[in-house]
Scaffold this motif. Structure first.
Motif, PDB file in Angstrom:
ATOM      1  N   UNK A  99     -19.186 -26.527-134.504  1.00 47.04           N
ATOM      2  CA  UNK A  99     -19.977 -26.558-133.148  1.00 47.04           C
ATOM      3  C   UNK A  99     -19.603 -25.833-132.260  1.00 47.04           C
ATOM      4  N   UNK A 100     -20.620 -25.454-131.540  1.00 48.80           N
ATOM      5  CA  UNK A 100     -19.867 -24.656-130.009  1.00 48.80           C
ATOM      6  C   UNK A 100     -20.815 -25.430-129.183  1.00 48.80           C
ATOM      7  N   UNK A 101     -20.151 -26.477-128.636  1.00 45.62           N
ATOM      8  CA  UNK A 101     -20.861 -27.447-127.755  1.00 45.62           C
ATOM      9  C   UNK A 101     -21.268 -26.746-126.267  1.00 45.62           C
ATOM     10  N   UNK A 102     -20.408 -25.908-126.098  1.00 46.61           N
ATOM     11  CA  UNK A 102     -20.745 -25.254-124.640  1.00 46.61           C
ATOM     12  C   UNK A 102     -22.195 -24.628-124.456  1.00 46.61           C
ATOM     13  N   UNK A 103     -22.573 -24.146-125.907  1.00 47.01           N
ATOM     14  CA  UNK A 103     -23.982 -23.631-125.830  1.00 47.01           C
ATOM     15  C   UNK A 103     -24.994 -24.328-126.680  1.00 47.01           C
ATOM     16  N   UNK A 104     -24.615 -25.558-127.107  1.00 47.03           N
ATOM     17  CA  UNK A 104     -25.701 -26.470-127.823  1.00 47.03           C
ATOM     18  C   UNK A 104     -25.771 -26.076-129.322  1.00 47.03           C
ATOM     19  N   UNK A 105     -24.689 -25.221-129.844  1.00 47.54           N
ATOM     20  CA  UNK A 105     -25.007 -24.745-131.264  1.00 47.54           C
ATOM     21  C   UNK A 105     -24.189 -25.382-132.256  1.00 47.54           C
ATOM     22  N   UNK A 106     -25.050 -25.613-133.425  1.00 48.60           N
ATOM     23  CA  UNK A 106     -24.146 -26.024-134.688  1.00 48.60           C
ATOM     24  C   UNK A 106     -24.331 -24.912-135.664  1.00 48.60           C
ATOM     25  N   UNK A 107     -23.193 -24.686-136.484  1.00 44.22           N
ATOM     26  CA  UNK A 107     -23.408 -23.729-137.518  1.00 44.22           C
ATOM     27  C   UNK A 107     -22.752 -24.348-138.790  1.00 44.22           C
ATOM     28  N   UNK A 108     -23.310 -23.659-139.503  1.00 43.52           N
ATOM     29  CA  UNK A 108     -23.142 -24.025-141.186  1.00 43.52           C
ATOM     30  C   UNK A 108     -22.788 -22.727-141.813  1.00 43.52           C
ATOM     31  N   UNK A 109     -21.240 -22.714-142.519  1.00 46.86           N
ATOM     32  CA  UNK A 109     -21.161 -21.447-143.337  1.00 46.86           C
ATOM     33  C   UNK A 109     -21.179 -21.643-144.742  1.00 46.86           C
ATOM     34  N   UNK A 110     -21.856 -20.683-145.407  1.00 51.50           N
ATOM     35  CA  UNK A 110     -21.874 -20.712-147.028  1.00 51.50           C
ATOM     36  C   UNK A 110     -21.891 -19.342-147.551  1.00 51.50           C
ATOM     37  N   UNK A 111     -21.265 -19.450-148.863  1.00 53.43           N
ATOM     38  CA  UNK A 111     -21.240 -17.811-149.563  1.00 53.43           C
ATOM     39  C   UNK A 111     -22.114 -17.599-150.666  1.00 53.43           C
ATOM     40  N   UNK A 112     -22.923 -16.611-150.658  1.00 58.75           N
ATOM     41  CA  UNK A 112     -23.887 -16.217-151.826  1.00 58.75           C
ATOM     42  C   UNK A 112     -23.156 -16.098-152.904  1.00 58.75           C
TER      43      UNK A 112
END
Length: 125
Positions: A99-112
């Motif tokens: 989470x990058x709370x300062x810009x209101x962003x949530x992220x998910x990382x996955x590998x193909x």
């Protein structure tokens, strides 16, 4: 010249069918045969929700290597974070979140299947 955005990403894959199915099942992209003169046994285009072919998967004998090479990851702007988590869990895929709370962003990382890291960015969280 003015750059307006990224048109598509081309990924060299080991198995075209497996990779196309992964991107369809996991990210919800729509796989399509490429336009002529390209051959569908060598190339698949994956379209986003607007119909744009944002990923090109290509089988190129002799040039395959696992991972992203000089590219660290591919990032996608996404929506519906809970649905993305549910989809990854339904496919039993490992992932990490941030989470990058300062810009209101949530992220998910996955590998193909070929070792390419995908970053899924959600600002509608």
């Amino acid at each position: 010249m003015t750059i307006l955005g990224i048109d598509h990403v081309n990924i060299i894959v080991q198995d075209l069918a497996i990779s196309a199915r992964y991107y369809a099942d996991v990210l919800g992209l729509d796989p399509n045969d490429p336009p002529a003169p390209h051959r569908p046994d060598e190339l698949q285009w994956l379209h986003d929700a607007t119909g744009r072919p944002v990923i090109h998967l290509r089988v190129r004998p002799g040039s395959y290597s696992v991972g992203t090479g000089a590219i660290d990851h591919i990032a996608f702007t996404c929506r519906d974070y809970p649905a993305a988590i549910a989809r990854l869990e339904r496919h039993s895929l490992p992932y990490t979140t941030d989470e990058v709370a300062s810009i209101g962003l949530r992220q998910i990382r996955v590998t193909d299947p070929d070792g390419v890291e995908l970053e899924l960015n959600f600002s509608d969280a």
